[in-house]
Design a protein around this motif. Structure first.
Motif, PDB file in Angstrom:
ATOM      1  N   ILE A 246      25.280  44.108  44.204  1.00 43.77           N
ATOM      2  CA  ILE A 246      25.631  45.530  44.289  1.00 43.77           C
ATOM      3  C   ILE A 246      26.724  45.916  43.286  1.00 43.77           C
ATOM      4  N   LEU A 247      27.393  44.899  42.701  1.00 46.04           N
ATOM      5  CA  LEU A 247      28.408  45.136  41.665  1.00 46.04           C
ATOM      6  C   LEU A 247      28.010  44.333  40.424  1.00 46.04           C
ATOM      7  N   PRO A 248      26.960  44.746  39.732  1.00 50.10           N
ATOM      8  CA  PRO A 248      26.392  43.940  38.653  1.00 50.10           C
ATOM      9  C   PRO A 248      27.319  43.722  37.456  1.00 50.10           C
ATOM     10  N   ALA A 249      28.364  44.530  37.330  1.00 48.46           N
ATOM     11  CA  ALA A 249      29.311  44.332  36.228  1.00 48.46           C
ATOM     12  C   ALA A 249      30.237  43.143  36.482  1.00 48.46           C
ATOM     13  N   GLY A 250      30.245  42.648  37.736  1.00 50.72           N
ATOM     14  CA  GLY A 250      31.134  41.543  38.097  1.00 50.72           C
ATOM     15  C   GLY A 250      30.634  40.209  37.596  1.00 50.72           C
ATOM     16  N   THR A 251      31.563  39.250  37.505  1.00 44.30           N
ATOM     17  CA  THR A 251      31.243  37.880  37.098  1.00 44.30           C
ATOM     18  C   THR A 251      31.517  36.953  38.271  1.00 44.30           C
ATOM     19  N   PRO A 252      30.466  36.347  38.841  1.00 35.25           N
ATOM     20  CA  PRO A 252      30.679  35.483  40.015  1.00 35.25           C
ATOM     21  C   PRO A 252      31.097  34.074  39.621  1.00 35.25           C
ATOM     22  N   ASP A 253      31.924  33.475  40.456  1.00 32.70           N
ATOM     23  CA  ASP A 253      32.303  32.068  40.327  1.00 32.70           C
ATOM     24  C   ASP A 253      31.878  31.401  41.635  1.00 32.70           C
ATOM     25  N   GLU A 254      30.754  30.705  41.591  1.00 39.64           N
ATOM     26  CA  GLU A 254      30.178  30.151  42.817  1.00 39.64           C
ATOM     27  C   GLU A 254      31.029  29.029  43.396  1.00 39.64           C
ATOM     28  N   GLU A 255      31.769  28.330  42.560  1.00 39.00           N
ATOM     29  CA  GLU A 255      32.598  27.236  43.067  1.00 39.00           C
ATOM     30  C   GLU A 255      33.780  27.771  43.870  1.00 39.00           C
ATOM     31  N   GLU A 256      34.413  28.839  43.358  1.00 44.43           N
ATOM     32  CA  GLU A 256      35.575  29.415  44.045  1.00 44.43           C
ATOM     33  C   GLU A 256      35.187  30.538  45.006  1.00 44.43           C
ATOM     34  N   LEU A 257      33.886  30.924  45.006  1.00 39.39           N
ATOM     35  CA  LEU A 257      33.399  32.037  45.829  1.00 39.39           C
ATOM     36  C   LEU A 257      34.125  33.334  45.475  1.00 39.39           C
ATOM     37  N   VAL A 258      34.324  33.531  44.170  1.00 35.78           N
ATOM     38  CA  VAL A 258      35.087  34.672  43.668  1.00 35.78           C
ATOM     39  C   VAL A 258      34.204  35.538  42.778  1.00 35.78           C
ATOM     40  N   LEU A 259      34.369  36.846  42.923  1.00 35.18           N
ATOM     41  CA  LEU A 259      33.717  37.799  42.041  1.00 35.18           C
ATOM     42  C   LEU A 259      34.807  38.580  41.302  1.00 35.18           C
ATOM     43  N   ARG A 260      34.739  38.564  39.979  1.00 32.42           N
ATOM     44  CA  ARG A 260      35.700  39.296  39.149  1.00 32.42           C
ATOM     45  C   ARG A 260      35.015  40.540  38.604  1.00 32.42           C
ATOM     46  N   VAL A 261      35.553  41.702  38.973  1.00 32.36           N
ATOM     47  CA  VAL A 261      34.924  42.973  38.631  1.00 32.36           C
ATOM     48  C   VAL A 261      35.843  43.747  37.687  1.00 32.36           C
ATOM     49  N   PRO A 262      35.372  44.099  36.482  1.00 33.57           N
ATOM     50  CA  PRO A 262      36.206  44.891  35.567  1.00 33.57           C
ATOM     51  C   PRO A 262      36.651  46.197  36.222  1.00 33.57           C
ATOM     52  N   SER A 263      37.903  46.579  35.971  1.00 29.70           N
ATOM     53  CA  SER A 263      38.439  47.787  36.593  1.00 29.70           C
ATOM     54  C   SER A 263      39.626  48.275  35.781  1.00 29.70           C
ATOM     55  N   ASP A 264      39.931  49.580  35.908  1.00 34.64           N
ATOM     56  CA  ASP A 264      41.136  50.090  35.264  1.00 34.64           C
ATOM     57  C   ASP A 264      42.360  49.913  36.158  1.00 34.64           C
ATOM     58  N   GLY A 265      42.147  49.420  37.379  1.00 30.41           N
ATOM     59  CA  GLY A 265      43.262  49.141  38.279  1.00 30.41           C
ATOM     60  C   GLY A 265      43.824  50.351  38.989  1.00 30.41           C
ATOM     61  N   GLN A 266      43.269  51.539  38.756  1.00 27.36           N
ATOM     62  CA  GLN A 266      43.780  52.744  39.393  1.00 27.36           C
ATOM     63  C   GLN A 266      43.260  52.860  40.827  1.00 27.36           C
ATOM     64  N   SER A 267      44.016  53.549  41.672  1.00 29.33           N
ATOM     65  CA  SER A 267      43.706  53.595  43.103  1.00 29.33           C
ATOM     66  C   SER A 267      42.333  54.195  43.386  1.00 29.33           C
ATOM     67  N   ARG A 268      41.939  55.214  42.626  1.00 33.10           N
ATOM     68  CA  ARG A 268      40.640  55.839  42.866  1.00 33.10           C
ATOM     69  C   ARG A 268      39.503  54.846  42.619  1.00 33.10           C
ATOM     70  N   SER A 269      39.612  54.070  41.543  1.00 34.66           N
ATOM     71  CA  SER A 269      38.579  53.081  41.223  1.00 34.66           C
ATOM     72  C   SER A 269      38.526  51.989  42.278  1.00 34.66           C
ATOM     73  N   LEU A 270      39.695  51.553  42.735  1.00 33.47           N
ATOM     74  CA  LEU A 270      39.748  50.500  43.743  1.00 33.47           C
ATOM     75  C   LEU A 270      39.144  50.981  45.063  1.00 33.47           C
ATOM     76  N   ARG A 271      39.429  52.228  45.423  1.00 35.83           N
ATOM     77  CA  ARG A 271      38.884  52.784  46.671  1.00 35.83           C
ATOM     78  C   ARG A 271      37.354  52.851  46.614  1.00 35.83           C
ATOM     79  N   ALA A 272      36.826  53.275  45.457  1.00 37.21           N
ATOM     80  CA  ALA A 272      35.372  53.368  45.297  1.00 37.21           C
ATOM     81  C   ALA A 272      34.720  51.991  45.401  1.00 37.21           C
ATOM     82  N   LEU A 273      35.359  50.979  44.839  1.00 37.23           N
ATOM     83  CA  LEU A 273      34.813  49.616  44.889  1.00 37.23           C
ATOM     84  C   LEU A 273      34.767  49.113  46.328  1.00 37.23           C
TER      85      LEU A 273
END
Length: 320
Positions: A246-273
């Motif tokens: 559902i967040l195709p721009a993200g980069t998954p790390d299956e070993e750490e179970l982490v998804l890294r999603v590009p963002s501008d870090g602003q509150s509106r973007s974080l809320r939408a995510l």
């Protein structure tokens, strides 16, 4: 002394066909901490040696404490103090004797009082009459800096002052440096520890292959590098996979179970995510925003990984 403690224009230095400094320009504000970063061989030591009158430039102008380093060498030397990468203390003398020697060489009036004051300031009274060879690394660095302060120089050059120190001693040195600046002293700092520059410097320049490739505050340099992202850690591979879909721009790390999603870090973007995750009944166990640090800036500007990798290895070892 003007508002610029150091002013450098068109500084060049070469050894035969090897250009070490290729016309660099910068200014250091009085009463500030200025840090020069760069990989090994970038020209940092050559720059410091020219500013401290130990080398002659091939071209350009350099003014330190208002004096031209080429024409007023004595005045420049009377205004500066230099602490090198390795503590320049005499192991066969006590801490007190090392300081007294500097006071005698600089013909400081009330030398005994100056020595007493510096021993107190650097918390060296208890070991003052012990031979310097018995001092720990942190004590030797403190003594070395105390020796530099004999004569109350306006400008101090610190060349990798915390190399080899443990984290506690390093932070002690940071506190001393901040106190000096609060009193009006100007600090010119070269360091391989990017965190040190981030913590201390009012302004940073990055030197690479003899040229200044960037300058500004730590925050200004970080903003030049893309890479702010949201880090989401999930409980199991199934949730990670669903989030990645559902967040195709993200980069998954299956070993750490982490998804890294590009963002501008602003509150509106974080809320939408986070709302998007909620819509699909997904819950991230950990959530954090990561911005580029000076390590990322260094790599992007110099393409030299050796120093940064060494620092990260050092940090990991300390953490363990």
């Amino acid at each position: 002394m003007t508002s610029s403690a150091i002013a450098v224009s068109g500084l060049r230095k070469a050894y035969g066909d090897k250009v070490v400094l290729d016309g660099i320009d910068f200014e250091v504000a009085a009463g500030s901490i200025f840090s020069m970063l760069g990989p090994n061989g970038a020209g940092k030591t050559t720059t410091v040696n020219i500013l401290t009158t130990l080398l002659t430039a091939d071209a350009g102008t350099v003014r330190v404490a208002g004096h031209d380093v080429a024409k007023a060498t004595k005045q420049v030397r009377a205004s500066i103090g230099v602490t090198g990468q390795f503590a320049a203390v005499d192991d066969l003398l006590s801490g007190r004797e090392n300081l007294q020697l500097m006071a005698d060489l600089k013909r400081v009036g009330s030398g005994d009082q100056v020595v007493k004051s510096l021993l107190e300031r650097f918390d060296l009274e208890e070991s003052a009459d012990k031979m310097a060879v018995t001092y720990s690394g942190g004590m030797r660095r403190k003594l070395d800096l105390a020796m530099t302060l004999v004569g109350a120089p306006k400008i101090i050059f610190l060349d990798e002052p915390t190399t080899g120190l443990d984290p506690r001693s390093r932070r002690t040195m940071w506190g001393i440096v901040r106190d000096l600046v609060a009193e009006g002293t100007t600090i010119f700092l070269t360091t391989q520890y990017l965190e040190e520059a981030d913590q201390l410097a009012d302004r940073i320049v990055v030197l690479n292959q003899g040229r200044l490739v960037a300058q500004g505050t730590a925050d200004e340099l970080k903003r030049q590098i893309p890479g702010t992202h949201v880090r989401l850690r999930f409980a199991d591979p199934q949730e990670l996979g669903a989030a990645a879909r559902i967040l195709p721009a993200g980069t998954p790390d299956e070993e750490e179970l982490v998804l890294r999603v590009p963002s501008d870090g602003q509150s509106r973007s974080l809320r939408a995510l986070l709302d998007r995750l909620d819509e699909h009944a997904l819950n991230a166990q950990e959530f954090s925003v990561h911005s580029p640090d000076l390590d990322d800036v260094f790599l992007a500007l110099t393409g030299d990984t050796a120093d940064v990798v060494a620092q990260r290895t050092d940090k990991e070892a300390i953490a363990r």
